[in-house]
Design an enzyme around this catalytic site. Structure first.
Site, PDB file in Angstrom:
ATOM      1  N   GLU A  89      -9.852  -1.379  10.652  1.00 48.06           N
ATOM      2  CA  GLU A  89     -10.111  -1.436   9.211  1.00 48.06           C
ATOM      3  C   GLU A  89     -11.588  -1.738   8.951  1.00 48.06           C
ATOM      4  OE1 GLU A  89      -7.598  -4.661   7.991  1.00 48.06           O
ATOM      5  OE2 GLU A  89      -5.745  -3.657   8.579  1.00 48.06           O
ATOM      6  N   PRO A  90     -12.509  -0.937   9.450  1.00 46.47           N
ATOM      7  CA  PRO A  90     -13.919  -1.259   9.242  1.00 46.47           C
ATOM      8  C   PRO A  90     -14.344  -0.970   7.810  1.00 46.47           C
ATOM      9  CG  PRO A  90     -13.721   0.861  10.347  1.00 46.47           C
ATOM     10  CD  PRO A  90     -12.324   0.319  10.200  1.00 46.47           C
ATOM     11  N   ARG A 150     -17.788  -2.746   6.128  1.00 47.80           N
ATOM     12  CA  ARG A 150     -19.247  -2.867   6.111  1.00 47.80           C
ATOM     13  C   ARG A 150     -19.942  -1.881   7.049  1.00 47.80           C
ATOM     14  NH1 ARG A 150     -21.556  -7.941   5.007  1.00 47.80           N
ATOM     15  NH2 ARG A 150     -19.528  -8.814   5.574  1.00 47.80           N
ATOM     16  N   ARG A 210     -24.447 -10.884  -3.109  1.00 43.29           N
ATOM     17  CA  ARG A 210     -24.402 -11.453  -1.759  1.00 43.29           C
ATOM     18  C   ARG A 210     -25.450 -12.559  -1.537  1.00 43.29           C
ATOM     19  NH1 ARG A 210     -25.012  -9.223   2.556  1.00 43.29           N
ATOM     20  NH2 ARG A 210     -23.222 -10.151   3.582  1.00 43.29           N
ATOM     21  N   CYS A 257     -29.688 -15.556 -16.246  1.00 49.24           N
ATOM     22  CA  CYS A 257     -30.066 -16.943 -16.549  1.00 49.24           C
ATOM     23  C   CYS A 257     -29.424 -17.940 -15.608  1.00 49.24           C
ATOM     24  CB  CYS A 257     -29.702 -17.241 -17.990  1.00 49.24           C
ATOM     25  SG  CYS A 257     -30.553 -16.096 -19.068  1.00 49.24           S
ATOM     26  N   GLU A 258     -29.785 -17.884 -14.356  1.00 53.84           N
ATOM     27  CA  GLU A 258     -29.310 -18.830 -13.345  1.00 53.84           C
ATOM     28  C   GLU A 258     -30.369 -18.900 -12.260  1.00 53.84           C
ATOM     29  OE1 GLU A 258     -25.640 -19.437 -11.980  1.00 53.84           O
ATOM     30  OE2 GLU A 258     -24.536 -18.286 -13.483  1.00 53.84           O
TER      31      GLU A 258
HETATM   32  N1  LLP Z   1      -9.546  -5.786   6.638  1.00 53.33           N
HETATM   33  C1  LLP Z   1      -9.275  -6.882   5.912  1.00 53.33           C
HETATM   34  C2  LLP Z   1      -7.897  -7.369   5.848  1.00 53.33           C
HETATM   35  C3  LLP Z   1     -10.315  -7.539   5.228  1.00 53.33           C
HETATM   36  O1  LLP Z   1     -10.046  -8.633   4.522  1.00 53.33           O
HETATM   37  C4  LLP Z   1     -11.639  -7.033   5.300  1.00 53.33           C
HETATM   38  C5  LLP Z   1     -12.733  -7.684   4.592  1.00 53.33           C
HETATM   39  C6  LLP Z   1     -11.864  -5.866   6.057  1.00 53.33           C
HETATM   40  C7  LLP Z   1     -10.795  -5.271   6.719  1.00 53.33           C
HETATM   41  C8  LLP Z   1     -13.210  -5.241   6.197  1.00 53.33           C
HETATM   42  O2  LLP Z   1     -14.124  -6.097   6.809  1.00 53.33           O
HETATM   43  P1  LLP Z   1     -15.590  -5.553   7.177  1.00 53.33           P
HETATM   44  O3  LLP Z   1     -15.425  -4.513   8.249  1.00 53.33           O
HETATM   45  O4  LLP Z   1     -16.194  -4.989   5.953  1.00 53.33           O
HETATM   46  O5  LLP Z   1     -16.319  -6.765   7.637  1.00 53.33           O
HETATM   47  N2  LLP Z   1     -17.988  -9.889   0.507  1.00 53.33           N
HETATM   48  C9  LLP Z   1     -18.310 -10.269   1.863  1.00 53.33           C
HETATM   49  C10 LLP Z   1     -17.377  -9.640   2.854  1.00 53.33           C
HETATM   50  C11 LLP Z   1     -15.935  -9.945   2.560  1.00 53.33           C
HETATM   51  C12 LLP Z   1     -14.977  -9.281   3.530  1.00 53.33           C
HETATM   52  C13 LLP Z   1     -13.574  -9.416   3.084  1.00 53.33           C
HETATM   53  N3  LLP Z   1     -12.602  -8.767   3.913  1.00 53.33           N
HETATM   54  C14 LLP Z   1     -19.762  -9.903   2.121  1.00 53.33           C
HETATM   55  O6  LLP Z   1     -20.416  -9.388   1.229  1.00 53.33           O
HETATM   56  O7  LLP Z   1     -20.286 -10.200   3.205  1.00 53.33           O
END
Ligand code: LLP
Length: 432
Positions: A291-292, A294, A330, A360-361
């Protein structure tokens, strides 16, 4: 950033398009994505696994093992849910990891196949479970006993059988920011690995559930390989224990979380990741699912913004730009680092700036202590903003959300129009 973002003739380009041209045509702030970079990221992941898998399988095949199916990539929609991006991944063969009915609707609207969708999240409502069940998704990633019971009820009421996986919390530390750590006992996610067997036994007794897999997701922006190896080993122990009880799984989903380079990080390459996982996984018959999020989009997008004012102060100089924490939260939320690149770099003596927005923060900053040569009106690119940029944006301070533009070679596509102010209070009304 991906190599599709590069300096040419003294100006930053995305593929063949200068960023100045995008600012002129669409204004700022604008998210800019590269189709080639997105495609490249997807293909790199898929092909790393294909080759690691093929080579690992040679000895197993020789020993007569069944040929496993190629891994399934389920892009995590939350990282960037723009329809054009989902559509691009769907065309490349991707499945999707969703966490809401809204994300499922986007996947369907973008032409994604529900049969390649996994549904994660700790708080799925009965309505969401029903919609996903009726759409025919691949699997529900169950995160608790009450959720298991609710799904059994919902499936029974619709006269269907729901495919389920139990999301196991393997209690391994991914060494990332605490807000994006998900696989520790103290986190709300998944089912403790000691309790997982009991949940599978409970699921086996449910008439309207069909056990299909097991999953985990230990965190995000992970830059080491060891936590993945540890998590997989724990998951495989369970797979074997389940098999001993006659519960044979069809897939093993390892979640997402592999990090990208924002600055100095050295995350494992997809090849190293694939080789490690494939080696530990061995010749098991289950299909691997990932489940990639990012990794697919982070370095394939940037936030284009313009300097409104330069404001010297007694302690700091501020470059006040037209993007803010509502566009990219972020830095405010995680103190995250994003590189800041002048679109047309100037010669001269650099000054130290905090790059801040108009909100405004004092938490409204995009970058701190950066040496830049700037003048009012200059364009800046906030790099590596393709993931969790637009998807976490808000209308705070009644600021319309940014436009989104996809570059494809020399072509530009506006994939989301800048919001208009009137849209922002369209659903509101005055008291009678
Ligand atoms: N699968 C599940 C169940 C997840 O909760 C997430 C991310 C992913 C896959 C994907 O993860 P990734 O490959 O993108 O790392 N807003 C934060 C990141 C929050 C991730 C939440 N879950 C940031 O900006 O760093």
């Amino acid at each position: 950033m991906d190599a599709m973002f590069h300096l040419r003739g003294g100006a930053l380009h995305v593929e063949d398009v200068p960023l100045q041209a995008i600012a002129e045509r669409f204004g700022t702030p604008t998210y800019v994505y590269s189709r080639a970079a997105l495609t490249g990221a997807y293909r790199a992941f898929e092909s790393a696994f294909r080759s690691a898998f093929e080579s690992a399988l040679v000895p197993a095949r020789a020993a007569g093992a069944a040929r496993a199916r190629p891994p399934l990539v389920c892009y995590a929609v939350k990282a960037n849910p723009n329809l054009a991006i989902l559509n691009l991944f769907a065309r490349l063969g991707s499945g999707f990891d969703i966490v809401s009915a809204g994300e499922l609707a986007r996947v369907v609207a973008a032409g994604g196949a529900p049969s390649r969708v996994v549904f994660s999240g700790v708080g799925k409502s009965a309505a969401e479970l029903k919609v996903a069940l009726e759409a025919g998704i691949l699997c529900f990633n169950i995160e608790s006993i009450p959720e298991l019971h609710r799904l059994e009820q919902v499936a029974g009421a619709c006269g269907r059988v729901a495919p389920v996986s139990i999301r196991v919390n393997p209690d391994v530390n991914p060494n990332t920011h605490p807000y994006i750590t998900t696989g520790l006992n103290e986190n709300k996610f998944g089912v403790n690995h000691h309790d997982a067997l009991a949940l599978y036994r409970a699921a086996r007794g449910c008439r309207h559930l069909r056990i299909t897999g097991i999953d985990c997701h230990i965190g995000s922006q992970i830059t080491e390989i060891a936590p993945y190896a540890d998590a997989l080993e724990r998951i495989l122990e369970l797979v074997d224990q389940l098999a001993a009880e006659g519960i044979v799984l069809e897939h093993v989903d390892l979640g997402g979380g592999l990090g990208i380079r924002y600055s100095e990080e050295c995350p494992p390459s997809v090849d190293e990741y694939a080789a490690t996982i494939t080696r530990i996984f061995g010749a098991r018959p289950q299909r691997l699912v990932f489940e990639p999020g990012r990794l697919m989009v982070g370095n394939a997008g940037l936030l284009l913004t313009r300097v409104e004012y330069l404001k010297p102060g007694p302690v700091k100089n501020f470059a006040i730009v037209d993007a803010a924490m509502n566009d990219l939260m972020r830095p405010a939320l995680y103190e995250a680092y994003h590189e800041v690149l002048p679109v047309v770099p100037r010669a001269g003596d650099a000054c130290w700036y905090d790059v801040v927005g108009p909100v405004c923060e004092s938490g409204d900053w995009l970058a701190r202590n950066r040496a830049l040569v700037l003048e009012e009106g200059d364009l800046l690119a906030i790099a590596s903003a393709g993931a969790y940029g637009m998807s976490m944006s808000s209308n705070y301070n009644t600021r319309p959300r940014a436009a989104e533009v996809m570059v494809d070679g020399a072509n530009l596509h506006e994939v989301r129009a800048r919001e208009r102010i009137e849209q922002l209070f369209e659903g509101e009304s005055l008291l009678p």
